[in-house]
Design an enzyme around this catalytic site. Structure first.
Site, PDB file in Angstrom:
ATOM      1  N   GLU A 226       0.846  -1.187   0.000  1.00 57.51           N
ATOM      2  CA  GLU A 226       0.000   0.000   0.000  1.00 57.51           C
ATOM      3  C   GLU A 226       0.885   1.241   0.000  1.00 57.51           C
ATOM      4  O   GLU A 226       0.692   2.152  -0.793  1.00 57.51           O
ATOM      5  CB  GLU A 226      -0.888  -0.044   1.238  1.00 57.51           C
ATOM      6  CG  GLU A 226      -2.061   0.895   1.137  1.00 57.51           C
ATOM      7  CD  GLU A 226      -2.929   0.851   2.374  1.00 57.51           C
ATOM      8  OE1 GLU A 226      -3.126  -0.241   2.930  1.00 57.51           O
ATOM      9  OE2 GLU A 226      -3.396   1.921   2.771  1.00 57.51           O
ATOM     10  N   ARG A 304      -7.060   3.486  13.625  1.00 57.16           N
ATOM     11  CA  ARG A 304      -7.979   2.353  13.479  1.00 57.16           C
ATOM     12  C   ARG A 304      -7.914   1.448  14.708  1.00 57.16           C
ATOM     13  O   ARG A 304      -8.912   0.836  15.094  1.00 57.16           O
ATOM     14  CB  ARG A 304      -7.720   1.572  12.187  1.00 57.16           C
ATOM     15  CG  ARG A 304      -8.828   0.568  11.884  1.00 57.16           C
ATOM     16  CD  ARG A 304      -8.705  -0.037  10.494  1.00 57.16           C
ATOM     17  NE  ARG A 304      -9.427   0.705   9.475  1.00 57.16           N
ATOM     18  CZ  ARG A 304     -10.736   0.570   9.223  1.00 57.16           C
ATOM     19  NH1 ARG A 304     -11.464  -0.292   9.895  1.00 57.16           N
ATOM     20  NH2 ARG A 304     -11.308   1.277   8.278  1.00 57.16           N
ATOM     21  N   GLU A 707     -10.860  -7.713   5.029  1.00 54.46           N
ATOM     22  CA  GLU A 707     -10.129  -7.756   6.295  1.00 54.46           C
ATOM     23  C   GLU A 707     -10.841  -8.418   7.475  1.00 54.46           C
ATOM     24  O   GLU A 707     -10.192  -9.116   8.256  1.00 54.46           O
ATOM     25  CB  GLU A 707      -9.727  -6.322   6.696  1.00 54.46           C
ATOM     26  CG  GLU A 707      -8.719  -5.702   5.758  1.00 54.46           C
ATOM     27  CD  GLU A 707      -8.589  -4.201   5.983  1.00 54.46           C
ATOM     28  OE1 GLU A 707      -9.523  -3.474   5.620  1.00 54.46           O
ATOM     29  OE2 GLU A 707      -7.582  -3.781   6.552  1.00 54.46           O
TER      30      GLU A 707
END
Ligand code: MTE
Ligand code: QUE
Ligand code: MOS
Length: 760
Positions: A226, A304, A707
């Site tokens: 990413e 997160r 995920e």
């Protein structure tokens, strides 16, 4: 429909970066990197490297025409180290040669001298020394300080979770060549083509429109490509630009493992307060995230973690502090779950330890606290279409959990050296990038005059099946034979300003954008069809299996003729559409908002058998009830769930990232880093789709899947722990993952004084 890539994959015909037909004059790169964790570069002499046969050049920071800066969220990362190195593996130069072996030989001939500086590897030590990447963040709800007074039990503890190597099948790599007018084209194995484009433009000092990035597919990314595919791509672009030759850089597996970041290891402290009834009243937690040397995506990952502090539970009083710590390791990065798993492991550990103190089964506490409709998360969002209780109860009743527990008890009573354990693992995962602006995507759809269709979007295919889903969506939108549809490569010249394919949002965002683009063309086609059929009302036109219907009646007109008619009438057969997730926002100052479009729910039952003589174990089964919404593609979604679960089990059990005292990675090969293989994976994985759960916020009522299932793997830790405690009931519970066989054995036979439980 079968996965159209499957045949190509098994025949070895699918193209990855290293398979692209290369142009004449191709050169190969090899990265020269730091062998120390922290220090000053005192000497860098590559004259001997240039004498090696085939070596063309050694590229360093001095060759950068633009900025030596590749940081994404924070500008704190160089492409090549200049004066200081910050971790073992910090790139210093790129050796370019006629072939890969010569490039490697060139790197070995470089003479580099360092002056060592003190290095930090432990996040708590980094925090004490003020080495933080961003100021600590706090999420809170209610008032924990007041709430402790209401609790019958207060339990504290420390939890550690380890790093994890991505181990995608295809290593990191890139291939770049100069194009006309000072441009550059880059074929990169990246989840984030726009980041490669933007960063290459910055380093080369050219506008973004001169950089074209193309991605065919990845042999796996899992978050590891990413942010961290960018450096290699920029290096090839820089070398191609300087030498005016095509360059390829493919990291050998060992270098890939050494040079790139992993899942962040965390060290955390918790304090949990409960009523005798099992109701959790209060929860306080501090997360120390091991960020590595540069920010990379660490702040977003830490955020997160905070979002998933309370997993699938409603807790009225919460205070969660997240600290991203700077250490002298390669920057840790995105990895499936993006900080969520680390938070959930602490939550489940807190419940586990509280259950032990209270003398109850952890599932008793879990069930008492599951989220219900309208419950508030610590970040202010309230649950909607909450399926936490439904999934938990359905998996319990479907598999008769009380019978499983009974038969395990019987087994444990009759076996001395083998013990079994079971654990339940509920999961609640928020869907959307929590950085709101990233929740956008666009699609470009062309219908060609032969009736075939090409779709370009921002989505990168990395094995998760997003191309199959988009393919399905386009064929369904036009109601045409799927064979007419092709999903084109992900290319920054066709689709611009893309978000990474990440956060499990690939299919959602690009699916919606594809729907919207198809809709634009359909609207035009309906008008053409009405004209052709000499009918009044285009809204009564419908296409079904390539046949045009008017007002429910079949006509003579078919897809191919309709497309041809549209072309002759000079009607555009191309459309571009942009989609942005509506109604989401997050106020970072207040740490409150509605950051997620929706949540994914599910519960797993994990069973394990432990060999108490050897410390080895098997994960026997994982049984899941999961909310997929209305799955776009059940077989792909099931595969995502299975793969995620096995990867999650690996993180919790056998995968252990280890460094020596100097910060050198010890586990840099498959001989020292153990990943779950087909023998280790549970023999029995049962994925059940929760029924009648259309998701109003997903394309065709589907839900994201990439995920969330990873976190079912956390159940494996507690299943093994239960088996261990059945062998040694008074064993000290060390809440430290991975729970490797070595660690199991030490716990089973150590002579630690028996645990004194803290109890109010
Ligand atoms: N599945 C495979 N086979 N390979 C991968 O690299 N990446 C995971 C998940 N599943 C991955 C995978 C991660 S980290 C994410 S964020 C999602 O896929 C991304 O794809 P999606 O958004 O299309 O679900
Ligand atoms: C989940 C994610 C990502 C995220 C937030 C999530 C992610 C990602 C970023 C991000 C944030 C800020 C940036 C940036 C990226 O945020 O993958 O470039 O400036 O890249 O909740 O998966
Ligand atoms: Mo996934 S960690 O968001 O690439």
């Amino acid at each position: 429909m079968k996965n159209f890539d499957a045949i190509k994959h098994v025949r070895g015909e699918s193209q990855f970066v290293d398979d692209i037909l290369v142009p004449q004059g191709l050169l190969y790169g090899y990265v020269f990197y730091s062998t120390i964790a922290h220090g000053k570069i005192k000497k860098l002499d590559y004259s001997n490297a240039l004498k090696i046969d085939g070596v063309i050049d050694v590229i360093t920071a001095k060759d950068i025409p633009g900025e030596n800066q590749i940081g994404g969220i924070i500008q704190d990362e160089n492409l090549f180290a200049e004066e200081t190195v910050h971790f073992v593996g910090h790139p210093i130069a790129l050796v370019v040669a006629e072939n890969q072996l010569q490039a490697h030989a060139g790197a070995r001939a470089i003479e580099c001298g360092f002056e060592k500086l003190p290095a930090i590897f432990d996040p708590r030590e980094a925090f004490e020394k003020g080495e933080v990447i961003v100021p600590p963040r706090i999420f809170s709800l209610g008032d924990v300080n007041k709430a402790w007074k209401e609790c019958d039990y207060i339990v504290e503890g420390k939890v550690e979770s380890g790093g994890q190597e991505h181990l995608y099948l295809e290593v990191q790599g890139s291939f770049a060549y100069p194009t006309e007018g000072n441009g550059i084209k880059i074929i990169s194995a990246t989840q984030n083509p726009t980041a490669v484009q933007r960063t290459s433009a910055r380093v080369l000092g050219i506008p973004m429109h001169k950089v074209e990035v193309d991605v065919v597919r990845l042999g796996g990314g899992f978050g590891g490509k990413e942010d961290q595919a960018t450096a290699w791509a920029v290096m090839t672009a820089l070398a191609a630009k300087k030498l005016n030759r095509p360059i390829k850089l493919i990291l050998p597996r060992q270098e890939d493992i050494r040079l790139t970041g992993k899942r962040h290891s965390y060290s955390s402290d918790f304090k949990i307060g409960l009523k005798s009834s099992g109701k959790i009243i209060s929860y306080e937690v501090t997360f120390y995230q091991n960020g590595g040397a540069a920010a990379d995506l660490s702040p977003a990952i830490l955020e997160r973690t905070l979002f998933h502090t309370t997993n699938s539970y409603y807790i009225p009083n919460v205070r969660a502090t997240g600290i991203s710590c700077r250490t002298n390791l390669p920057s840790n990065t995105a990895f499936r779950g993006f900080g969520g798993p680390q938070a959930m492991f602490v939550m489940e550990s807190a419940i586990y330890k509280a259950a032990q103190v209270m003398g109850v089964d952890p599932s008793f506490i879990q069930k008492k606290n599951l989220l219900k409709e309208g419950d508030e998360f610590p970040y202010g969002q309230k649950t909607k279409n909450c399926r936490a209780v439904r999934c938990y109860e359905e998996v319990e009743s479907r598999y008769r959990i009380s019978e499983i527990k009974k038969s395990i008890d019987e087994f444990n009573q009759t076996n001395r050296l083998y013990k079994k354990g079971v654990a339940l693992m509920p999961v609640c995962f928020g869907i959307s990038f929590t950085t709101t602006f990233l929740n956008q995507a666009s699609a470009l759809v062309h219908v060609y005059t032969d009736g075939s269709v090409s779709i370009s979007t921002a989505a990168v295919e990395m094995g998760q099946g997003v191309n199959m889903k988009l393919h399905h969506i386009a064929a369904k939108m036009f109601s045409i034979d799927p064979k007419r549809v092709k999903i084109d490569t992900t290319n920054t010249s066709r689709v611009a300003n893309t978000s990474p394919t990440a956060a499990s949002k690939g299919a959602d965002l690009n699916g919606y954008a594809t729907i919207d683009a198809c809709e634009i063309i359909l609207k035009r086609l309906k008008k053409v069809a009405a004209d052709e059929l000499k009918k009044e009302d285009p809204s009564k036109i419908e296409i079904k299996n390539e046949i045009i219907f008017y007002d429910g009646n079949k006509t003579e007109l078919i897809w191919q003729k309709l497309i041809n008619a549209a072309y002759l009438k000079r009607v555009s057969l191309s459309a571009q559409a942009h989609h942005a997730t509506p109604n989401i926002y997050f106020d970072r100052e207040k740490s409150k908002g509605e950051p997620f479009a929706y949540h994914v729910y599910g519960t797993a039952i994990v069973e394990a058998t432990l060999d108490c003589l050897r410390g080895t174990y098997t994960i026997d089964s994982v049984k899941v009830v999961h909310d997929f919404g209305e799955s776009l593609f059940p077989i792909i979604d099931k595969g995502q769930a299975e793969g995620g679960i096995v990867q999650g089990i690996g993180w919790m059990t056998c995968e252990e990232v280890m460094h020596d005292k100097e910060g050198k990675l010890l586990t840099d090969a498959l001989s020292t880093y153990k990943v779950p293989d087909i023998h280790f994976a549970p023999k029995d994985i049962q994925i059940n789709f929760l029924e009648d759960v259309p998701n109003p916020y997903g394309p065709f009522k589907s839900k994201a899947i990439g995920e969330p299932p990873f976190m079912y793997g956390i159940g494996a830790f507690f299943a093994i722990m239960n088996a261990m405690r059945s062998f040694r009931p008074k064993m000290e519970i060390e809440l430290k993952a991975p729970l490797t066989p070595e660690r199991v054995l030490l716990s089973l036979y150590s002579e630690i004084p028996e645990l004194t439980l803290q109890n109010k």
